[in-house]
Design a protein around this motif. Sequence first.
Motif, PDB file in Angstrom:
ATOM      1  N   SER A 159      34.963  46.547   9.476  1.00 51.26           N
ATOM      2  CA  SER A 159      34.685  46.412   8.166  1.00 51.26           C
ATOM      3  C   SER A 159      34.619  47.284   6.956  1.00 51.26           C
ATOM      4  CB  SER A 159      34.176  44.506   8.038  1.00 51.26           C
ATOM      5  OG  SER A 159      34.282  44.458   6.645  1.00 51.26           O
ATOM      6  N   PRO A 160      35.361  46.976   6.794  1.00 52.31           N
ATOM      7  CA  PRO A 160      35.115  48.256   5.594  1.00 52.31           C
ATOM      8  C   PRO A 160      34.537  47.386   3.986  1.00 52.31           C
ATOM      9  CG  PRO A 160      37.623  47.453   4.721  1.00 52.31           C
ATOM     10  CD  PRO A 160      36.563  46.385   6.317  1.00 52.31           C
ATOM     11  N   ASP A 161      34.028  45.761   4.082  1.00 55.40           N
ATOM     12  CA  ASP A 161      33.672  45.729   2.878  1.00 55.40           C
ATOM     13  C   ASP A 161      32.966  44.276   3.247  1.00 55.40           C
ATOM     14  OD1 ASP A 161      31.996  45.303   0.617  1.00 55.40           O
ATOM     15  OD2 ASP A 161      34.822  44.227  -0.240  1.00 55.40           O
ATOM     16  N   ARG A 162      31.849  43.964   2.849  1.00 54.09           N
ATOM     17  CA  ARG A 162      31.391  42.015   3.838  1.00 54.09           C
ATOM     18  C   ARG A 162      33.141  41.082   2.923  1.00 54.09           C
ATOM     19  NH1 ARG A 162      25.045  42.775   0.741  1.00 54.09           N
ATOM     20  NH2 ARG A 162      24.192  44.089   1.666  1.00 54.09           N
ATOM     21  N   PRO A 163      32.456  39.998   3.712  1.00 52.59           N
ATOM     22  CA  PRO A 163      33.616  39.062   3.460  1.00 52.59           C
ATOM     23  C   PRO A 163      32.948  38.753   1.773  1.00 52.59           C
ATOM     24  CG  PRO A 163      32.432  38.836   5.320  1.00 52.59           C
ATOM     25  CD  PRO A 163      31.452  39.690   4.515  1.00 52.59           C
ATOM     26  N   PRO A 164      33.971  38.337   0.798  1.00 55.80           N
ATOM     27  CA  PRO A 164      33.737  37.678  -0.300  1.00 55.80           C
ATOM     28  C   PRO A 164      32.777  36.242  -0.179  1.00 55.80           C
ATOM     29  CG  PRO A 164      36.267  37.136   1.126  1.00 55.80           C
ATOM     30  CD  PRO A 164      35.492  38.203   1.717  1.00 55.80           C
ATOM     31  N   ARG A 165      32.314  36.259  -1.082  1.00 57.91           N
ATOM     32  CA  ARG A 165      30.925  35.121  -1.517  1.00 57.91           C
ATOM     33  C   ARG A 165      32.047  34.129  -1.550  1.00 57.91           C
ATOM     34  NH1 ARG A 165      26.085  37.442  -4.168  1.00 57.91           N
ATOM     35  NH2 ARG A 165      25.164  39.096  -3.038  1.00 57.91           N
ATOM     36  N   ARG A 166      31.849  32.932  -1.004  1.00 57.69           N
ATOM     37  CA  ARG A 166      32.507  31.158  -1.834  1.00 57.69           C
ATOM     38  C   ARG A 166      31.926  30.196  -3.005  1.00 57.69           C
ATOM     39  NH1 ARG A 166      31.278  29.210   4.411  1.00 57.69           N
ATOM     40  NH2 ARG A 166      33.833  30.613   5.694  1.00 57.69           N
ATOM     41  N   PRO A 167      32.455  31.045  -3.774  1.00 60.04           N
ATOM     42  CA  PRO A 167      31.989  29.228  -4.964  1.00 60.04           C
ATOM     43  C   PRO A 167      30.960  28.231  -5.259  1.00 60.04           C
ATOM     44  CG  PRO A 167      34.855  30.053  -4.709  1.00 60.04           C
ATOM     45  CD  PRO A 167      34.708  30.042  -3.862  1.00 60.04           C
ATOM     46  N   ASP A 168      31.324  28.011  -3.819  1.00 58.81           N
ATOM     47  CA  ASP A 168      30.387  26.663  -3.552  1.00 58.81           C
ATOM     48  C   ASP A 168      30.111  26.982  -2.056  1.00 58.81           C
ATOM     49  OD1 ASP A 168      29.040  24.881  -3.300  1.00 58.81           O
ATOM     50  OD2 ASP A 168      30.671  23.077  -3.943  1.00 58.81           O
ATOM     51  N   PRO A 169      28.444  27.213  -1.616  1.00 63.37           N
ATOM     52  CA  PRO A 169      28.338  27.490  -0.291  1.00 63.37           C
ATOM     53  C   PRO A 169      28.382  26.068   0.560  1.00 63.37           C
ATOM     54  CG  PRO A 169      26.920  28.580  -2.022  1.00 63.37           C
ATOM     55  CD  PRO A 169      27.577  27.704  -2.390  1.00 63.37           C
ATOM     56  N   ALA A 170      27.716  24.988  -0.219  1.00 58.48           N
ATOM     57  CA  ALA A 170      27.898  23.998  -0.075  1.00 58.48           C
ATOM     58  C   ALA A 170      29.140  23.086   0.473  1.00 58.48           C
ATOM     59  CB  ALA A 170      26.812  22.833  -0.383  1.00 58.48           C
ATOM     60  N   ALA A 171      30.501  23.541  -0.606  1.00 55.24           N
ATOM     61  CA  ALA A 171      31.264  23.304   0.276  1.00 55.24           C
ATOM     62  C   ALA A 171      32.323  23.633   1.414  1.00 55.24           C
ATOM     63  CB  ALA A 171      32.088  23.630  -0.965  1.00 55.24           C
ATOM     64  N   ALA A 172      33.000  22.949   2.061  1.00 57.61           N
ATOM     65  CA  ALA A 172      33.911  22.590   3.604  1.00 57.61           C
ATOM     66  C   ALA A 172      34.351  24.723   3.116  1.00 57.61           C
ATOM     67  CB  ALA A 172      34.780  22.226   3.884  1.00 57.61           C
ATOM     68  N   GLU A 173      34.671  24.799   4.693  1.00 59.80           N
ATOM     69  CA  GLU A 173      34.903  26.064   5.089  1.00 59.80           C
ATOM     70  C   GLU A 173      36.173  26.443   4.957  1.00 59.80           C
ATOM     71  OE1 GLU A 173      34.171  27.081   9.830  1.00 59.80           O
ATOM     72  OE2 GLU A 173      32.906  28.566   8.018  1.00 59.80           O
ATOM     73  N   PRO A 174      37.223  27.142   4.107  1.00 54.16           N
ATOM     74  CA  PRO A 174      38.679  27.016   4.117  1.00 54.16           C
ATOM     75  C   PRO A 174      37.985  27.574   5.871  1.00 54.16           C
ATOM     76  CG  PRO A 174      37.557  29.746   3.970  1.00 54.16           C
ATOM     77  CD  PRO A 174      36.901  28.576   3.879  1.00 54.16           C
ATOM     78  N   GLY A 175      40.347  27.016   5.611  1.00 51.80           N
ATOM     79  CA  GLY A 175      40.770  27.019   7.440  1.00 51.80           C
ATOM     80  C   GLY A 175      41.024  27.798   7.736  1.00 51.80           C
ATOM     81  N   LEU A 176      41.138  27.846   8.860  1.00 48.09           N
ATOM     82  CA  LEU A 176      41.799  29.228   9.658  1.00 48.09           C
ATOM     83  C   LEU A 176      43.347  29.018   9.478  1.00 48.09           C
ATOM     84  CD1 LEU A 176      39.954  28.201  13.377  1.00 48.09           C
ATOM     85  CD2 LEU A 176      39.256  29.900  11.894  1.00 48.09           C
ATOM     86  N   ALA A 177      43.274  30.758   8.896  1.00 52.54           N
ATOM     87  CA  ALA A 177      44.691  30.945   9.002  1.00 52.54           C
ATOM     88  C   ALA A 177      45.178  31.387   9.858  1.00 52.54           C
ATOM     89  CB  ALA A 177      44.811  32.409   8.627  1.00 52.54           C
ATOM     90  N   LEU A 178      44.702  31.766  11.677  1.00 50.11           N
ATOM     91  CA  LEU A 178      45.115  31.917  12.518  1.00 50.11           C
ATOM     92  C   LEU A 178      43.653  31.799  14.089  1.00 50.11           C
ATOM     93  CD1 LEU A 178      47.279  33.065  14.013  1.00 50.11           C
ATOM     94  CD2 LEU A 178      46.923  34.966  13.629  1.00 50.11           C
ATOM     95  N   VAL A 179      44.356  31.468  15.242  1.00 47.06           N
ATOM     96  CA  VAL A 179      43.396  31.698  16.215  1.00 47.06           C
ATOM     97  C   VAL A 179      43.626  32.309  17.174  1.00 47.06           C
ATOM     98  CG1 VAL A 179      42.226  30.921  17.982  1.00 47.06           C
ATOM     99  CG2 VAL A 179      42.182  29.299  15.539  1.00 47.06           C
ATOM    100  N   ILE A 180      43.359  33.073  17.641  1.00 48.83           N
ATOM    101  CA  ILE A 180      43.639  34.044  18.583  1.00 48.83           C
ATOM    102  C   ILE A 180      43.004  34.131  19.439  1.00 48.83           C
ATOM    103  CG2 ILE A 180      44.247  36.540  19.048  1.00 48.83           C
ATOM    104  CD1 ILE A 180      44.312  37.211  16.433  1.00 48.83           C
ATOM    105  N   ILE A 181      43.481  33.706  20.885  1.00 48.64           N
ATOM    106  CA  ILE A 181      43.124  33.264  22.017  1.00 48.64           C
ATOM    107  C   ILE A 181      43.208  34.369  23.208  1.00 48.64           C
ATOM    108  CG2 ILE A 181      43.106  31.549  24.222  1.00 48.64           C
ATOM    109  CD1 ILE A 181      44.715  29.509  22.109  1.00 48.64           C
ATOM    110  N   ALA A 182      42.205  35.073  23.120  1.00 48.81           N
ATOM    111  CA  ALA A 182      42.171  35.859  24.315  1.00 48.81           C
ATOM    112  C   ALA A 182      41.480  36.252  24.947  1.00 48.81           C
ATOM    113  CB  ALA A 182      41.652  37.609  23.578  1.00 48.81           C
ATOM    114  N   PRO A 183      41.469  34.988  26.175  1.00 50.93           N
ATOM    115  CA  PRO A 183      40.171  34.777  26.906  1.00 50.93           C
ATOM    116  C   PRO A 183      40.058  36.175  28.272  1.00 50.93           C
ATOM    117  CG  PRO A 183      42.914  33.776  27.850  1.00 50.93           C
ATOM    118  CD  PRO A 183      42.524  34.619  26.570  1.00 50.93           C
TER     119      PRO A 183
END
Length: 401
Positions: free
Chosen positions: A196-220
């Motif tokens: 990663s070129p940068d740290r993941p952005p901080r969430r405004p409210d750590p106690a809030a539910a995490e945002p939904g997944l934009a995409l799931v990649i299935i690579a078994p």
Amino acid sequence: MHPLVKPALRRGWRDLNTVQFGMTPAHAMTLGPMDTATGSFLDLLDGARGLGLLREEGRRMDLPDGHVDALVDRLSRAGLVDDAQGGGPTAQALREKKEVLERLGPDLASLSLITPEPGGAIGRLAARRALRVQVQGAGRVGVTLAALLSGAGVGEVDVRDVGRVQPWDVAPGGLPAEAVGERRTEAARRVVRRASPDRPPRRPDPAAAEPGLALVIIAPRDDVLVHAPDARAAEPLVAAGTPHLYTGVVEGTGVVGPLVLPGGTGCARCLHEHRTDRDPAWPRLVAQWRSGQARRMGACDQTLAAAVAGLAAAHALAFLDGESPAAEGARWEASVPVLHWHARPVWPHPACPCGAAEKAKGEHSSTNGDPHATMVGQRPSAQRREHADAARPTGTWRAHV
């Protein structure tokens, strides 16, 4: 607006009054007629000046009133100009991270080629930071793919798998040799963080539910699951409406797709039902493959795994950036040693409860499973070309190179 002639496109003069932007057929465009003074003025469109200063420079060069605005508008409508300060607040925040933007410079240049509106490219790049992607599978394909997405600026890439890293999991760009014996998930996540070129952005409210997944990649790692995706395992994704992309390597064949848009395109169960329609023995074979003794390692050489990971990551990024990649509703396959990529459609099946068949009613469908396109042979349709030509400003046209 601070106009900037897109630096990703090399410039050259075809004759005294016709300039060509770009070299390759996909993006090359010519502009003319253009006088010498206007040609010299192009060098001032470097993003360092706003329109006010550019108008002053135009007057110093004895350009007619309104000429600068007309030129910038013409270049903008042709998709040849970017805005060095556009893209909104998130783009500006990214510009302030100079080291991050330097690492992502080639990615930004690539996005500028497919994003016609000024400021759109950096806006897309900045938007990636807010996205969450999950990669299921930490083998040669999955980890390399996850690292590529992380390196391309996707904010959160979560890799999930079980067990510990084995020597045959090691791959350039993926799990390193020193990770052998570690838990796969932990080792893979460390690779992703390093990419990663940068740290993941901080969430405004750590106690809030995490945002939904934009995409799931299935690579078994299991080659049976690559060849015959487990429809039951994907049911929660279909029910939640989560887009998911299948990829992997099976017996020397690389697979990318389908990209499943629940309720809109064919899913893993649709694929299974169509295969059963064509071959009544298919369910019996799948049951034997899944119940048989698991292999310690499959036929997944380094180069094919890298090619599959790269192509899958490119399709994933195209989707995340708002495009419709060719993996939507299709499986792209290539086998060693020829590596000729071809697509097999995955049509919605009426017996599948995913609902895609209802949406597809009335549309042309086929279940023969024959390849319908090749990556080298795909070209925009004549209708799309005519539409693009009609929208292009007068005096610009695609270069025949």
